[in-house]
Design a protein around this motif. Sequence first.
Motif, PDB file in Angstrom:
ATOM      1  N   GLY A 419       0.810  -1.211   0.000  1.00 14.22           N
ATOM      2  CA  GLY A 419       0.000   0.000   0.000  1.00 14.22           C
ATOM      3  C   GLY A 419       0.838   1.254   0.000  1.00 14.22           C
ATOM      4  O   GLY A 419       0.510   2.247  -0.671  1.00 14.22           O
ATOM      5  N   ASP A 423       1.003   4.323  -2.923  1.00 14.09           N
ATOM      6  CA  ASP A 423       0.877   5.755  -2.633  1.00 14.09           C
ATOM      7  C   ASP A 423       1.933   6.597  -3.333  1.00 14.09           C
ATOM      8  O   ASP A 423       1.775   7.818  -3.448  1.00 14.09           O
ATOM      9  N   TYR A 442      -7.359  -2.831  -0.617  1.00 14.01           N
ATOM     10  CA  TYR A 442      -7.639  -2.084  -1.849  1.00 14.01           C
ATOM     11  C   TYR A 442      -7.098  -0.675  -1.692  1.00 14.01           C
ATOM     12  O   TYR A 442      -7.220  -0.066  -0.627  1.00 14.01           O
ATOM     13  N   ARG A 443      -6.510  -0.158  -2.775  1.00  9.76           N
ATOM     14  CA  ARG A 443      -5.976   1.200  -2.722  1.00  9.76           C
ATOM     15  C   ARG A 443      -5.851   1.768  -4.129  1.00  9.76           C
ATOM     16  O   ARG A 443      -5.488   1.063  -5.061  1.00  9.76           O
ATOM     17  N   SER A 444      -6.161   3.055  -4.244  1.00 10.47           N
ATOM     18  CA  SER A 444      -5.941   3.793  -5.487  1.00 10.47           C
ATOM     19  C   SER A 444      -5.443   5.172  -5.093  1.00 10.47           C
ATOM     20  O   SER A 444      -6.102   5.875  -4.329  1.00 10.47           O
ATOM     21  N   SER A 445      -4.268   5.551  -5.587  1.00 13.25           N
ATOM     22  CA  SER A 445      -3.628   6.789  -5.108  1.00 13.25           C
ATOM     23  C   SER A 445      -3.097   7.669  -6.224  1.00 13.25           C
ATOM     24  O   SER A 445      -1.987   8.187  -6.157  1.00 13.25           O
ATOM     25  N   ARG A 485      -9.503   3.632  -0.400  1.00 17.19           N
ATOM     26  CA  ARG A 485      -8.677   2.575   0.176  1.00 17.19           C
ATOM     27  C   ARG A 485      -9.486   1.813   1.203  1.00 17.19           C
ATOM     28  O   ARG A 485     -10.361   2.366   1.856  1.00 17.19           O
TER      29      ARG A 485
END
Length: 801
Positions: A419, A423, A442-445, A485
């Motif tokens: 994660g 980022d 889950y992550r979107s940065s 996230r």
Amino acid sequence: MHRPRFAIAALLLVVAGCADDASPRAFIRTDIHGIHHIRGASAEDVFYGSGYAQAQDRLFQMDQLRRRAYGRRAEIVPRRADDDLLMRSVDFVGLGRANVARMEAEHPEDHALLVAWTEGVNRRIDEVLAGDAPLPAGFEGDHRPERWAVEDGYAVAKLILFGNANQFEFDLLASYVERFAPAFLEGGTVFGPLARTYVLPEAERPASGGARERIARPVREAAPLPSDAAERLRRFSQTMAEWRPSASNNWAVAGAHTADGAPIVAGDPHQSLTSPAVFHMQHLQADDGSLNVAGWGFVGTPAIQLGFNESVLWSATTSFPDWMDLVEVQYDGEAVMLHGERIAVETSTGEVLVRDGAAVPYERVSVPGVGVLLPDSVFPLPIAERGRRVLLRWVGFTPTVEAASFLALGRARDRQAFGEAVDTLELGAFNFIYADAGGIAYRSSPRVPDRGAPGTFGEPWLMLDGDAPEGGWSGAFLSGAQLPRSEGPEGLLVSANNDPFGFTEDGSIDGDPWYFGAFYDPGTRAQRVDEVLREQMTRGNVTLEDAQGLQLDTKTPFLGDFTGAIEAALAARGSDPTLAEYATRMDLEAAGTELAAWDGAMDQASREALLLHAFGAFFTRTVIGDELGILYDAIYDAAPIFAMKWAVVALREDSVLLPENVNLAVLETLDAALAWRDGRPDGATWGDVHQLRFRADVDVLARPTFPMDGANGTVNVAQTRFEADADALITSGGAVYRMVATFDDAGRPDVRFQFLPGNSGEPDDPHYGDLQDDWRNGVYRPLPFSEAAIEAATERRWSVD
């Protein structure tokens, strides 16, 4: 230079068998799937071997990608001149050089890996130019490969990231609708989803506030269209075909709900299906412990972007942030006026060379720190007022370090480290769903401009007015707290290019706490995946086989809406005299009964699928074709699922877009769809008509078409436009690969995969199309990763010095 080898462990110690005094830099085992397992003493040695191996398999494709980044494809393929002009305007080469400078300053050790990769690519090119290796397929006449500079890989990467979440075509077409068909925007929900399934679990979604008073935008009268508008739009659609982001799926189920207690991760990125594929498969392992990662990397770039390492699995879909704007600005030849500020421009000139044709001159106008002015020739229809130009803004016009970020993904030892790496991925417009043996996340940065409170800055999905005080970028980006996230509190995470937050649920962004984007998938695939997985989770024993079956699922999301409308129209025949023409049409009655009894699977053997697809296409044109006029085909070509969504939403909301007599329109549509199906050869099925056609730049790499399952909006998606007069309905997009994976008892990934059509790009190589039948038949293979598995699967041993 290749030399046979025996066990890798022995080869790393024994160098006496080499033909010269130098030890090979990389040892490679190619397995039965054509995957290269590349090993060396250090990460630099491994990347050297990786560059060589990719160039061995895909040198012509790499050449074309680099030419595209440079705006030089028309030198080989004349029809690419329009695309070359756009490439020269964006200047991916300059962006690549800027990335090199930042990487050298901030991540010199990672940059050294890309230098080594480039050296490996050039080693193979030198062999080809010297005649020590065969000229790859695709190079014809006097066309020969050119050596790579280190910035070339960076430029291709920037090109790919630009295209992955490219909203240029969507913003432009939306602006054309506002200019040439404004009545459509007043007719119904434009951005609302069909299925209210969002990426973030319900408990983690930010609440929307009350609607704010919008800035008034004057409603234009429809502008006149040029007489050749249809031909201009057709040519533009052809140019944009390679740019269009496609539909992808990924999901994860926590170990509490799986058969063996370990998380399951599934991913199937959908891209343009090209020959050869847009991805290349490799396994990179350094003996110093700095690297051990396997999976898929975009051709023309180093490293693994999607895959797994010793402890983490991941996949991604596109998250579609709004990080790109079209802005109409005043331009006096020396500067532009942007939201009250005069900014000097930088200008350069050149020409695009066209094979067997006249060179095309161009002028590139850059607005430093902001974007570029696009040439009028890029636009198929007039878009800017006289004396004004269109400025393209994109967060990627600044130097970025995605190369270091993707390397960090591959090195991550657990979910937390992964994660943190996400980022750092400033141009990562991806929904990453990932897991280690202990859980899912889950992550979107991506960098998304913080435009302020929604409702105070106009509509950024339309061309903005550069004279207006609002709509500018402050220079700030959404904070981590404003980016999606989750640690999967429900034990399930699903993304399929749908809205991460649910902000579009009401069809408006005005009352939302912040603005992330608008052009999301309507949510049909995510809803289907979510529903099936939740049903499977009630058993508590979800398996890899369940995940495989779901990736291949073809149930259409449109069956209920369309059969409901057909049932209502058929029932109204006895009471509505305007339907008298159809009162005794038993064939329509039978067609309605046939669809109502069907399970909705858009499978090759289905005849119902032909009827449903034709009905949907005819009905969509009936509902929105008049309002959109000449723009309908361009919009349907760009995104059939959006056009169909608007038709279905019109049905659900009883929109003013619907014909005055809906029942009559439905019966006319059913009649046309039935006639179209009856006009096929006797017994024709979906597979007889629905065909996959690979995109290929040269004939020698073309592959035969073949029947394809799936359709618009299905999990196994195949974005397919409808042409009533065509012998076949062609799709050129789909899942390039499918991966389902879990963890063994020691916490190591256990991966099964498909990959279309194969790892090699050379037609005479046994791995050129050897995986195609697996993809077509739904067969998944174990992906060798452990030493024992690699040894058991190895069919060839070689080295690169």
